[in-house]
Write a protein that holds these residues in place. Structure first.
Motif, PDB file in Angstrom:
ATOM      1  N   PHE A 163       0.823  -1.198   0.000  1.00  0.00           N
ATOM      2  CA  PHE A 163       0.000   0.000   0.000  1.00  0.00           C
ATOM      3  C   PHE A 163       0.866   1.261   0.000  1.00  0.00           C
ATOM      4  N   SER A 164       1.969   1.208   0.753  1.00  0.00           N
ATOM      5  CA  SER A 164       2.826   2.386   0.834  1.00  0.00           C
ATOM      6  C   SER A 164       3.494   2.686  -0.511  1.00  0.00           C
ATOM      7  N   HIS A 165       3.811   1.654  -1.272  1.00  0.00           N
ATOM      8  CA  HIS A 165       4.407   1.865  -2.595  1.00  0.00           C
ATOM      9  C   HIS A 165       3.404   2.546  -3.530  1.00  0.00           C
ATOM     10  N   LEU A 166       2.176   2.074  -3.503  1.00  0.00           N
ATOM     11  CA  LEU A 166       1.143   2.731  -4.311  1.00  0.00           C
ATOM     12  C   LEU A 166       0.913   4.157  -3.835  1.00  0.00           C
ATOM     13  N   ASP A 168       2.984   6.245  -2.494  1.00  0.00           N
ATOM     14  CA  ASP A 168       4.048   7.138  -2.948  1.00  0.00           C
ATOM     15  C   ASP A 168       3.817   7.569  -4.395  1.00  0.00           C
ATOM     16  N   GLY A 169       3.355   6.635  -5.216  1.00  0.00           N
ATOM     17  CA  GLY A 169       3.052   6.984  -6.600  1.00  0.00           C
ATOM     18  C   GLY A 169       1.884   7.948  -6.707  1.00  0.00           C
ATOM     19  N   ARG A 172       3.064  11.482  -5.660  1.00  0.00           N
ATOM     20  CA  ARG A 172       3.845  12.121  -6.723  1.00  0.00           C
ATOM     21  C   ARG A 172       2.937  12.673  -7.814  1.00  0.00           C
ATOM     22  N   ALA A 173       1.905  11.914  -8.167  1.00  0.00           N
ATOM     23  CA  ALA A 173       0.977  12.366  -9.200  1.00  0.00           C
ATOM     24  C   ALA A 173       0.202  13.595  -8.742  1.00  0.00           C
ATOM     25  N   ILE A 174      -0.223  13.611  -7.482  1.00  0.00           N
ATOM     26  CA  ILE A 174      -0.966  14.761  -6.960  1.00  0.00           C
ATOM     27  C   ILE A 174      -0.074  15.992  -6.869  1.00  0.00           C
TER      28      ILE A 174
END
Length: 276
Positions: A163-166, A168-169, A172-174
């Motif tokens: 969940f933490s990996h998702l 972070d992505g 970054r997008a926000i």
């Protein structure tokens, strides 16, 4: 007619919020021992809902939403082989619309093109608030749908992740959307300050626990309520209320080529002839 239904909807959501108390972290760990496909078992949804003007929704409350198993009518992401039901019905005491699959595609990262997850974009295309000209550009149609209709992003990892990996992505997008909005002068300093609190809450919702390959994660842009900020709901983890964050999270997948070019291409093809 819609404004007459709001109190009943709010009461129903508030009532359902008291029926579920299991923590998100426990459910995430339990999911690792379950089958990865939702074809056999329904998914449990919970959300933390902020206060409304019509009825106080406690931010620590949750609602239970059960996603029905995938139907026989499916679309396969050719890059991953992951199947997405062409229609998605989410059960709750406050009825939600039937969502239609608009497109699906794979998300890749790095120059090696490593596949991270497949993603399906769903929306309530029967929403009477949708008033789209057939001559509008695909980007205009996508933005209108996101800002005026309830939508769902279904994310299915192609490899074991966390969940933490998702998270972070997503962050970054926000952050990229924030930079773009300031560059276009579409976000004032006050609006940027106001979004920081829901952004911190959104970031804090994701536990540092595994997310298995094939395990579905649904992110819901809830229907708009009268005089309320829209809710961005992450299944089993909670929700935040912020028009800007809710809209921009979804729009990030379609800026330029999009975070998943195959998804953007599929959605554009689906919407080419959509409209009045």
């Amino acid at each position: 007619m819609l404004h007459l239904l709001q109190p009943a909807v709010c009461r129903a959501l508030a009532s359902s919020s008291r029926t579920f108390s299991t923590t998100a972290a426990r459910r995430a760990l339990q999911n690792n021992n379950r089958a990865s496909s939702s074809k056999l078992k329904p998914l449990l949804w919970t959300t933390a809902i902020a206060a409304t003007g019509l009825l106080a929704w406690q931010s620590t409350s949750a609602i239970q939403l059960d996603a029905e198993p995938a139907q026989a009518d499916e679309t396969i992401d050719p890059a991953s082989g992951i199947a997405f039901p062409n229609t998605l019905k989410i059960q709750s005491k406050a009825p939600l619309p039937t969502y239609e699959l608009i497109g699906a595609g794979v998300r890749t990262v790095s120059f090696l093109g490593i596949r991270v997850y497949s993603i399906g974009f769903y929306a309530d295309l029967n929403n009477p608030k949708l008033n789209i000209s057939k001559s509008a550009t695909p980007e205009e149609k996508i933005e209108h749908i996101i800002k005026n209709s309830s939508c769902v992003l279904r994310i299915v990892p192609t490899r074991s992740t966390s969940f933490s990996h998702l998270r972070d992505g997503f962050i970054r997008a926000i952050q990229a959307r924030l930079v773009l909005a300031k560059k276009k002068n579409t976000l004032t300093a006050d609006e940027e300050l106001a979004v920081q609190s829901p952004l911190r809450k959104f970031k804090s919702m994701f536990p540092n626990t595994p997310l298995a390959k094939g395990q579905e994660l649904d992110i819901l842009l809830a229907p708009r309520e009268l005089s309320q900020q829209r809710s961005l709901i992450v299944r089993d983890l909670g929700s935040v209320q912020s028009d800007w964050l809710a809209h921009e999270f979804f729009l990030a997948y379609f800026e330029g080529d999009g975070l998943s070019p195959p998804l953007k291409k599929a959605v554009v093809a689906k919407l080419t002839d959509f409209g009045n």
